[in-house]
Scaffold this motif. Structure first.
Motif, short mmCIF file in Angstrom:
data_model
loop_
_atom_site.label_atom_id
_atom_site.label_comp_id
_atom_site.label_asym_id
_atom_site.label_seq_id
_atom_site.Cartn_x
_atom_site.Cartn_y
_atom_site.Cartn_z
N LEU B 33 0.79 -1.31 0.05
CA LEU B 33 0.11 -0.05 -0.03
C LEU B 33 1.11 1.36 -0.23
O LEU B 33 0.71 2.09 -0.62
N GLY B 34 2.01 1.14 0.77
CA GLY B 34 2.84 2.25 0.64
C GLY B 34 3.57 2.53 -0.63
O GLY B 34 3.51 3.75 -1.17
N VAL B 135 0.78 -1.13 14.66
CA VAL B 135 -0.36 -0.73 14.07
C VAL B 135 -0.39 0.81 14.05
O VAL B 135 -0.57 1.17 12.78
N GLY B 136 0.10 1.35 15.00
CA GLY B 136 0.01 2.82 15.17
C GLY B 136 1.00 3.35 14.12
O GLY B 136 0.78 4.29 13.24
N ALA B 137 2.12 2.80 14.25
CA ALA B 137 3.25 3.12 13.34
C ALA B 137 2.83 3.02 11.88
O ALA B 137 3.00 4.04 11.06
N VAL B 143 -1.07 6.98 6.51
CA VAL B 143 -1.87 8.16 6.62
C VAL B 143 -1.04 9.51 5.91
O VAL B 143 -1.52 10.33 5.21
N LEU B 144 0.24 9.46 6.47
CA LEU B 144 1.13 10.34 5.95
C LEU B 144 1.42 10.46 4.53
O LEU B 144 1.28 11.53 3.88
N LEU B 145 1.50 9.15 3.88
CA LEU B 145 1.72 9.22 2.47
C LEU B 145 0.57 9.61 1.88
O LEU B 145 0.47 10.29 0.73
N HIS B 146 -0.71 9.07 2.28
CA HIS B 146 -1.99 9.55 1.67
C HIS B 146 -2.25 10.98 1.51
O HIS B 146 -2.54 11.47 0.49
N THR B 149 0.43 12.56 -0.89
CA THR B 149 -0.16 12.44 -2.13
C THR B 149 -1.37 13.14 -2.56
O THR B 149 -1.33 13.85 -3.57
N TRP B 150 -2.41 13.44 -1.54
CA TRP B 150 -3.49 14.13 -1.92
C TRP B 150 -3.03 15.45 -1.97
O TRP B 150 -3.59 16.29 -2.95
N SER B 151 -1.98 16.15 -1.05
CA SER B 151 -1.60 17.55 -1.07
C SER B 151 -1.08 17.85 -2.52
O SER B 151 -1.06 18.85 -3.05
#
Lengths: 315, 327
Positions: B33-34, B135-137, B143-146, B149-151
């Protein structure tokens, strides 16, 4: 170091509505090999799980090695009836897990010795093992943590006679060399006879007999005589009339009259007589005479005319 | 007493050994996914931006040549990646219920661990702490990558999703990390309660779905809305997450929009006059509410996770003869 390995006082555990164990009181001195005997569903597994600190009691207390089960956890070994192990691990990984979880206590050599006795490939996955091999690995895990008290729930149930004999030998050596107190349950009396010196008979969630096997046998007498004969004040556990002949298992309260031929019962006869007659009064050594214990035997019916059900059997 | 146990049990090697397959699957998922998000962030965003540049340069009328496939590929991959990020809480919950606690209690391996010298509370602490960290990391990284990417697409790719579209809002911030942790707690609790692997797997997934549904209803009300007013002729507009909409009367009161339509028709104008309506009002969350909304919702979900964790410990203590037991 306390001289009592396991002690229960009015111990009770209920699952939903049903009492799996009720009003259970006994004391097991350290260094004994104790057989916990009773039919299926009698409460043997519940008692062992309570002692191992896996279940919380509803009533009463259980004292393990002089403290509560949670504090004694590191010094107690326990093998459950179905010998749970992580199926995806290999034998070697399973033993390494034991070493990881018991630092400072783990005896790796003992673990490998017990496991190796069964021609076990250390690289074999636990899920591929036979019942007997699983038992061996489970026992290795429990023994290698060098417990002071070892609780075994039906340890020999799925072993062939040869493996049973051999593993029983391993346990007896452990008991002799390290003074480990061993408590093992079974519904087959013959399986434990000869290896155990202490008996705890549980029927229907209650303690029926508790004490040194020799003392328990000595407290009972098998008698036969004429059907019309009177057994007087003796506590009758079981009596049967065949024609004009009466045979009975009794706890003599005094000298027997000459009408009766007396003999010592076998352990199996003693156990079966008590299981066949649930109304027979229990025989458990009293630690401190308390009124709570006299109610535990339900002296009713033809079983007993006396109330002397809680007798001292050990000095 | 004999042999004092000075050394603490080595819980990490044990946990990693027992849950090795899960560790592999989680690592694989993160890589896959990353990698997808990186691909989207770089080449796919560039290609879509170039296609939009071509499209916007086209003269009106006549043939327009632009790389439509690049735009559609960007849109599809973005959506799939968002949904994959949103699926993480469900996967975590199902695993936690099925394998972390449910299977252990079903097969008695939990009791094996407890009789190997680690207390039930310590067992559960280890079983929650190590997966929670991983799981948190991991989810945080996704989420950071998402978000990056969105930005990256927002200013260059015209069909980038708005900040408030559902999948983007949830996959773009710490909220989904909190949901994943809540899934872990829900799974652990379900396994302890049901003591059966499959039942706990299902129950945990349902619990996350219920939590999410509740969150979707509650979210707009977690932060005070902004209100915009527009004239009757223009029609209502909402430059953000819409919460409520209706008519404003001459006295300033907010009333329901009868849904008549535009003031162009005589009947509607008559109706608006009768209602004394002078314009439309819109309660909404502007883009500046993104972080307040994300953070309050994250806090609420983390509180739910903490509550489930507390219940799990209480349950375990009451059931086993652990220290500090209620009875």
């Amino acid at each position: 170091m306390t001289d009592t390995a396991l002690e229960a006082a009015a111990l009770g555990k209920r699952f939903r509505r049903r009492w799996a164990l009720r009003d259970c009181t006994f004391r097991l001195p350290a260094g004994r090999v104790c057989a916990v005997v009773g039919p299926n569903g009698a409460g043997k597994s519940t008692l062992l799980a309570l002692a191992a600190g896996l279940l919380a009691p509803e009533d009463g207390t259980v004292t393990v090695l002089g403290t509560d089960p949670a504090s004694a956890r590191a010094r107690v070994g326990y093998v459950a009836q179905d010998k749970p192990l992580y199926p995806q691990l290999t034998v070697a990984e399973t033993l390494r897990t034991g070493a990881d979880l018991n630092p400072g206590r783990w005896d790796a050599a003992a673990a490998e010795r017990i496991a190796a006795g069964g021609d076990l490939d250390p690289k074999a996955r636990v899920r591929s093992l036979s019942g007997g091999q699983r038992t061996r690995v489970a026992l290795a895990l429990a023994l290698a943590k060098r417990p002071e008290l070892l609780l075994l729930d039906e340890p020999m149930a799925d072993l062939d006679p040869l493996a049973r004999h051999e593993l029983m030998g391993v346990l007896m050596v452990q008991a002799a060399q390290h003074g480990t107190t061993i408590v093992m349950s079974s519904h087959v009396v013959a399986e434990l006879e000869g290896s155990c010196d202490h008996l705890l008979l549980i029927g229907d969630g209650r303690v029926r007999l508790a004490g040194e096997i020799d003392d328990l046998l000595a407290a009972h007498t098998r008698v036969s005589g004429p059907a019309q004969g009177s057994l007087g004040d003796h506590t009758v556990v079981e009596s049967r009339t065949t024609g004009r002949q009466l045979t009975a298992l009794i706890r003599p309260t005094g000298p027997l009259s000459d009408d009766w031929r007396a003999s010592m019962p076998t352990l199996e006869e003693l156990v079966l007589a008590h299981l066949r007659n649930p109304d027979a009064p229990a025989l458990t050594p009293t630690q401190t005479p308390s009124p709570a214990e006299s109610g535990s035997g339900a002296a009713s019916g033809s079983a007993s005319g006396s109330e002397s059900e809680s007798e001292e059997t050990r000095a | 007493m004999t042999a004092p146990t000075v050394a603490a049990p080595r819980l990490l090697p044990w946990l990693l050994r027992v849950h090795r397959p899960a560790l592999y699957v989680w690592t694989g998922l993160l890589v896959l996914l990353g990698g997808t998000l990186l691909w989207l962030w770089g080449p796919l965003t560039d290609a879509a931006a170039e296609a939009w540049r071509q499209y916007n340069a086209c003269a009106t009328g006549g043939v327009c040549r632009y790389d439509q496939d690049a735009i559609l590929r960007y849109k599809d991959v973005y959506l799939y990646a968002s949904f994959a990020v949103l699926a993480v809480p469900f996967l975590v919950a199902a695993w936690a219920g099925g394998a972390l606690t449910g299977r252990e209690l079903e097969h008695g391996t939990a009791q094996l661990a407890w009789s190997q010298g680690i207390s039930p509370a310590r067992w559960l602490t280890a079983k929650l702490a190590v997966p929670a960290a991983l799981v948190g990391a991991g989810t945080g990284l996704l989420v950071l990558l998402h978000h990056l990417t969105w930005s990256a697409g927002r200013s260059r790719v015209d069909n980038t999703k708005s900040w408030f579209s559902t999948e983007t809002f949830y996959a773009n911030g710490p909220l989904v990390v909190a949901l994943a942790l809540a899934g872990l707690a829900a799974g652990a609790l379900a396994g302890l309660l049901l003591r059966r692997s499959l039942a706990a797997l299902g129950a945990a997934a349902v619990a996350v779905a219920a939590l999410w549904t509740a969150l979707r209803f509650a979210l707009p009300h977690l932060w005070p809305t902004a209100t915009g007013v527009s004239g009757l002729d223009g029609g209502p507009g909402y430059p953000g997450l819409l919460v409520d909409q209706g008519l404003v009367t001459a006295t300033g009161a907010h009333i329901d929009n009868p849904g008549c339509g535009s003031t162009a028709t005589a009947e509607c104008r008559e109706l608006f006059d009768r209602l004394d309506a002078v314009g439309y009002y819109t309660d909404y969350h502007p883009a500046s509410h993104y972080w307040p909304l994300q953070l309050t919702a994250t806090g609420a979900v983390l509180a739910a996770a903490a509550l489930m964790t507390l219940i799990a410990f209480r349950l375990l203590r009451r059931r086993t003869a652990d220290k500090g037991a209620a009875r």
